[in-house]
Design a protein around this motif. Sequence first.
Motif, short mmCIF file in Angstrom:
data_model
loop_
_atom_site.label_atom_id
_atom_site.label_comp_id
_atom_site.label_asym_id
_atom_site.label_seq_id
_atom_site.Cartn_x
_atom_site.Cartn_y
_atom_site.Cartn_z
N GLY B 18 -7.69 -16.22 -10.25
CA GLY B 18 -8.90 -15.43 -10.47
C GLY B 18 -8.96 -14.21 -9.58
O GLY B 18 -10.03 -13.64 -9.34
N LYS B 19 -7.82 -13.79 -9.09
CA LYS B 19 -7.80 -12.67 -8.15
C LYS B 19 -7.33 -11.39 -8.82
O LYS B 19 -6.75 -11.43 -9.90
N GLU B 20 -7.56 -10.29 -8.13
CA GLU B 20 -7.08 -8.99 -8.61
C GLU B 20 -5.84 -8.59 -7.80
O GLU B 20 -5.66 -9.04 -6.68
N PRO B 21 -5.01 -7.74 -8.38
CA PRO B 21 -3.90 -7.21 -7.57
C PRO B 21 -4.44 -6.25 -6.51
O PRO B 21 -5.51 -5.65 -6.70
N PHE B 22 -3.72 -6.11 -5.44
CA PHE B 22 -4.10 -5.19 -4.35
C PHE B 22 -4.21 -3.76 -4.88
O PHE B 22 -3.33 -3.29 -5.59
N GLN B 23 -5.33 -3.10 -4.54
CA GLN B 23 -5.55 -1.76 -5.09
C GLN B 23 -5.77 -0.72 -4.00
O GLN B 23 -6.40 0.30 -4.23
N GLY B 24 -5.29 -1.01 -2.81
CA GLY B 24 -5.47 -0.07 -1.70
C GLY B 24 -6.50 -0.60 -0.72
O GLY B 24 -7.36 -1.42 -1.07
N ASN B 25 -6.40 -0.12 0.52
CA ASN B 25 -7.20 -0.67 1.61
C ASN B 25 -8.71 -0.56 1.41
O ASN B 25 -9.47 -1.38 1.90
N SER B 26 -9.16 0.49 0.72
CA SER B 26 -10.60 0.75 0.69
C SER B 26 -11.29 0.22 -0.57
O SER B 26 -12.47 0.48 -0.80
N TYR B 27 -10.56 -0.54 -1.36
CA TYR B 27 -11.05 -0.95 -2.68
C TYR B 27 -12.40 -1.66 -2.62
O TYR B 27 -13.27 -1.43 -3.46
#
Lengths: 99, 515
Positions: B18-27
């Motif tokens: 149920g997680k999202e892929p990493f989209q950058g530090n400030s997401y």
Amino acid sequence: MEILKPAVAGTLESSDCMVTVEPGQGKVNLDLDSSVMRQFGPQIKKVIAETLARLDVTDVNIRVVDKGALDCTIKARVEAAVYRSNDIRKDIPWGGAIK
Amino acid sequence: MINAVGREIPDEILRMTGKEPFQGNSYKEGVPFRRYAPIIRPVMDNTHNKMVKDIHEALVKCKAHNGMTVSFHHHFREGDLVVCMVMEEIHKMGLKNITLAATSLGKAHDALVPMIEDGTITSIQASGVRGKIGEAISHGKLKNLAIMRSHGGRVRSLVTGETKVDIAFIGAPTADEYGNLRGVGGKSNCGVLSYSHVDGDCAEYVVAITDTLVPFPNFPAHISMTKVDCVCVVDAIGIPEKIATGAAKPTTDQRKLMMAEYCTQVVVNTPYFKDGFSYQTGVGGASIASTISLTKIMEERGIKMGFGVGGMTKPMCDLLDRGLCRVLLDTQAFDLDAVTNILNPKHHRITAGSYANPFNKGAFVNKLDYVILASLEVDVHFNCNVVVGSDGIITGAQGGHPDTAQGAKCTIVICPLLQGRIPAICSEVTTVTTPGESVDIVVTDYGVAVNPNRPDLLKALEEADCVPLKTIEQLRDEAYAITGVPNPVEFGDRIVGIIEARDGTIMDVVREIKD
């Protein structure tokens, strides 16, 4: 060169390898154990085979326990073990047989 | 899906977690959420007794059940006896499908491998895993995914309720019969109890385990009685000489000393080095040597440190004692000097949450000027790997690496060009644990590389002409020229673990090793 008797060169320190040679059964028989087998196994085998070929060793049981040695170290250890098996202790052609 | 550090995160894993892929530090900056709170059973009866006779009774009282999640801290490091002691009792009771949510796991926990194999432990969440458990996970023995998250990320996972801890076991060097806990004053002292603070806040039941029961009140308490359900006294909770494994002698290794000198030069020649600067460093030989050589320059120039934070060692404590540092903010004692130095009133304990949790209203890591970190591998994108060995086996821990790297204004990673025959500066790290966007400068024994997204730092170092500057690609090429280009490690198809980013998105996956 013929392997006249068992001989050892090298250590089991990190970044070194220990090479043991003894008379073989008519061919080169390599037993390799390396801490970097997954990344460098084929390269290490190639270096050992090339070094033996340049020393004209065709009949040997050779065991190499590698702790992440660089190619130059592996060459030197194999060379030293082979010379020791022939009791060659002076005027060693370092870099002569090994191009 | 390909995430922001270029790693393929299979859809199946996204669905499963149920997680999202990493989209950058400030997401997740400013994205609101409601804090999780556990169920509490009030104690008003003044005859209520929290003491239990053994761990078995504690487990029964806390409704231990199949499928539960239990948590532990790793302040006892290699000397920890608590995790195995509790898990053995859980094993004896025949409970299955346990999630082990420890702050970190190591060689002290090798004995748990049979419990992974027999289905007692089916999930593991930790900062990382050293020793035989790491090997077991990499060989596909754990039924479910292992989740590796940073110290700050772990606090986030508890306060958001993503991880719901049923029973937290807190090994406490001293406790009183009502559950006031301290990291000092006992037989197995670890100085602080920072990592467990969040477990006290978020776990449904909290069990204190001590080998030194002291008179009430054990004060000032590091973890309060208001959060503790049971207190259990056992013979020993830790092996003292193994708790402070980082009792490091100053290194004499010339390669490390050279990297330390480069690192010090980088610090003193970048703009944040001025009176009141803040600093964090680790326990590696080069990090410690760098702190020592930095001390000299601070004295020469009359510059004092505002605060030092994180895991503490003797050189940091020396700075405090000599008046060169205003305060230390301690999350973990790496050596005995740090354990005893905690008596200095300017040596403060802080919780792992205030240290590094990305989901509070600002953690200490955000106020860091410099952090000095190590890494197993750094790639040409400045991504770091501190969890998975170059041979593909899980062998390390994120710790506070991603937290401090993101927080600090200047993140310096010290990494020798070669680790044995392995090129530590490489084209692609085995596994991404800290994203390159967090890493500013890489210090090696062959030169220093500055992340191209920090031209300001590059300019400062060029002007100072203090270290050999190279590009990260140059360093990688030099490494490959010496070692040869390594074959990529062959992995199986099965995914055995995920590397979670601080914010709970997926940074990378860890695959089963192919034998």
